[in-house]
Motif scaffolding. Structure first.
Motif, PDB file in Angstrom:
ATOM      1  N   ILE A  65       0.851  -1.194   0.000  1.00 31.97           N
ATOM      2  CA  ILE A  65       0.000   0.000   0.000  1.00 31.97           C
ATOM      3  C   ILE A  65       0.885   1.240   0.000  1.00 31.97           C
ATOM      4  O   ILE A  65       1.835   1.341   0.783  1.00 31.97           O
ATOM      5  CB  ILE A  65      -0.926   0.034   1.234  1.00 31.97           C
ATOM      6  CG1 ILE A  65      -1.780  -1.230   1.307  1.00 31.97           C
ATOM      7  CG2 ILE A  65      -1.812   1.275   1.201  1.00 31.97           C
ATOM      8  CD1 ILE A  65      -2.562  -1.348   2.606  1.00 31.97           C
ATOM      9  N   GLY A  66       0.583   2.162  -0.897  1.00 31.75           N
ATOM     10  CA  GLY A  66       1.267   3.450  -0.927  1.00 31.75           C
ATOM     11  C   GLY A  66       0.235   4.548  -1.110  1.00 31.75           C
ATOM     12  O   GLY A  66      -0.953   4.277  -1.280  1.00 31.75           O
ATOM     13  N   MET A  67       0.687   5.786  -1.068  1.00 34.98           N
ATOM     14  CA  MET A  67      -0.222   6.914  -1.244  1.00 34.98           C
ATOM     15  C   MET A  67       0.102   7.627  -2.554  1.00 34.98           C
ATOM     16  O   MET A  67       1.273   7.820  -2.903  1.00 34.98           O
ATOM     17  CB  MET A  67      -0.118   7.881  -0.075  1.00 34.98           C
ATOM     18  CG  MET A  67      -0.475   7.264   1.281  1.00 34.98           C
ATOM     19  SD  MET A  67      -2.167   6.619   1.357  1.00 34.98           S
ATOM     20  CE  MET A  67      -3.110   8.160   1.451  1.00 34.98           C
ATOM     21  N   ALA A  92      -5.004   6.054  -1.245  1.00 32.78           N
ATOM     22  CA  ALA A  92      -4.307   4.768  -1.182  1.00 32.78           C
ATOM     23  C   ALA A  92      -4.233   4.104  -2.564  1.00 32.78           C
ATOM     24  O   ALA A  92      -5.215   4.067  -3.301  1.00 32.78           O
ATOM     25  CB  ALA A  92      -5.010   3.850  -0.195  1.00 32.78           C
ATOM     26  N   SER A 139      -6.378   7.050   3.242  1.00 29.36           N
ATOM     27  CA  SER A 139      -5.496   6.551   4.300  1.00 29.36           C
ATOM     28  C   SER A 139      -4.905   5.211   3.894  1.00 29.36           C
ATOM     29  O   SER A 139      -5.533   4.436   3.161  1.00 29.36           O
ATOM     30  CB  SER A 139      -6.273   6.400   5.613  1.00 29.36           C
ATOM     31  OG  SER A 139      -5.499   5.702   6.572  1.00 29.36           O
ATOM     32  N   GLU A 140      -3.669   4.924   4.359  1.00 25.77           N
ATOM     33  CA  GLU A 140      -3.072   3.609   4.138  1.00 25.77           C
ATOM     34  C   GLU A 140      -3.752   2.544   4.997  1.00 25.77           C
ATOM     35  O   GLU A 140      -3.640   1.353   4.714  1.00 25.77           O
ATOM     36  CB  GLU A 140      -1.577   3.649   4.443  1.00 25.77           C
ATOM     37  CG  GLU A 140      -0.780   4.497   3.456  1.00 25.77           C
ATOM     38  CD  GLU A 140       0.695   4.522   3.784  1.00 25.77           C
ATOM     39  OE1 GLU A 140       1.043   4.276   4.961  1.00 25.77           O
ATOM     40  OE2 GLU A 140       1.499   4.775   2.871  1.00 25.77           O
TER      41      GLU A 140
END
Length: 207
Positions: A65-67, A92, A139-140
């Motif tokens: 998971i990244g933003m 996300a 959000s992650e």
């Protein structure tokens, strides 16, 4: 966005390979065509032009998971009314990574007998297939709903990609099975033309 199995037709690619083989055999010196053992010419070309099957190791799958910053127009219409134009919102992005086998180009060719378009942002680097799923979740720490939606997407992806891989491998196997005869016939045709030319030259010199 690059989509799996949504590029040029596999049949066109395979035709291009046959054209390369034809060009290769036509570049052989006449002496080699006439004097080398046909089996050796066939085998040397098979080593170069025979195609390996492709595959995905689903057991090797990893997720991360990244933003990713998104602008207002990248959100669904129903969510845009509360967003500011020109402002970016971190959301996300989930990346799944799989080990693959075979030439990565075949994951972007379109099989002729079965076709299912994979509508994810994808990339292949160093025998790794990456599937990117962009959410609008800020959000992650993903909610259960988002996680379940993403996992549902990926289950369908894996089910459908297997069908495409099976079809592509079937076409590759058929191509590989036809290859020895194709090369053999090209050699015979080239040899026949050379012999006919030499016979004509000899005949011209016979007076």
């Amino acid at each position: 966005m690059k989509k799996l199995f949504d590029g040029n037709h596999l049949s066109s690619y395979l035709l291009g390979v046959k054209e390369k083989i034809t060009s290769q055999l036509n570049s052989y010196p006449e002496g080699e065509i006439l004097n080398l053992e046909k089996e050796k010419i066939i085998e040397s070309n098979l080593k170069v032009f025979r195609i390996k099957n492709i595959g995905i190791n689903f057991e090797s799958r990893t997720s991360k998971i990244g933003m990713m910053p998104l602008t207002k127009d990248q959100f669904p219409l129903h969510a845009r009314f509360s967003l500011e134009a020109g402002k970016k919102y971190d959301c996300a992005k989930i990346t799944y990574t799989y080990d693959i086998t075979g030439d990565g180009i075949f994951f972007y060719l379109r099989p002729s007998k079965f076709y299912y378009q994979i509508n994810f942002d994808t990339g292949i680097v160093q025998n790794k297939l990456k599937i990117n799923i962009q959410t609008t979740y800020g959000s992650e720490n993903l909610s259960d709903q988002i996680k379940n939606e993403v996992k549902g997407f990926m289950r369908r992806f894996e089910d459908e990609v297997v069908k495409n891989i099976e079809t592509i491998n079937q076409e590759i196997n058929e191509f590989n099975e036809e290859l020895p005869k194709f090369i053999n016939d090209l050699i015979d045709q080239r040899k026949s033309k050379i012999i006919s030319k030499k016979d004509a030259e000899n005949d011209l010199n016979n007076f």
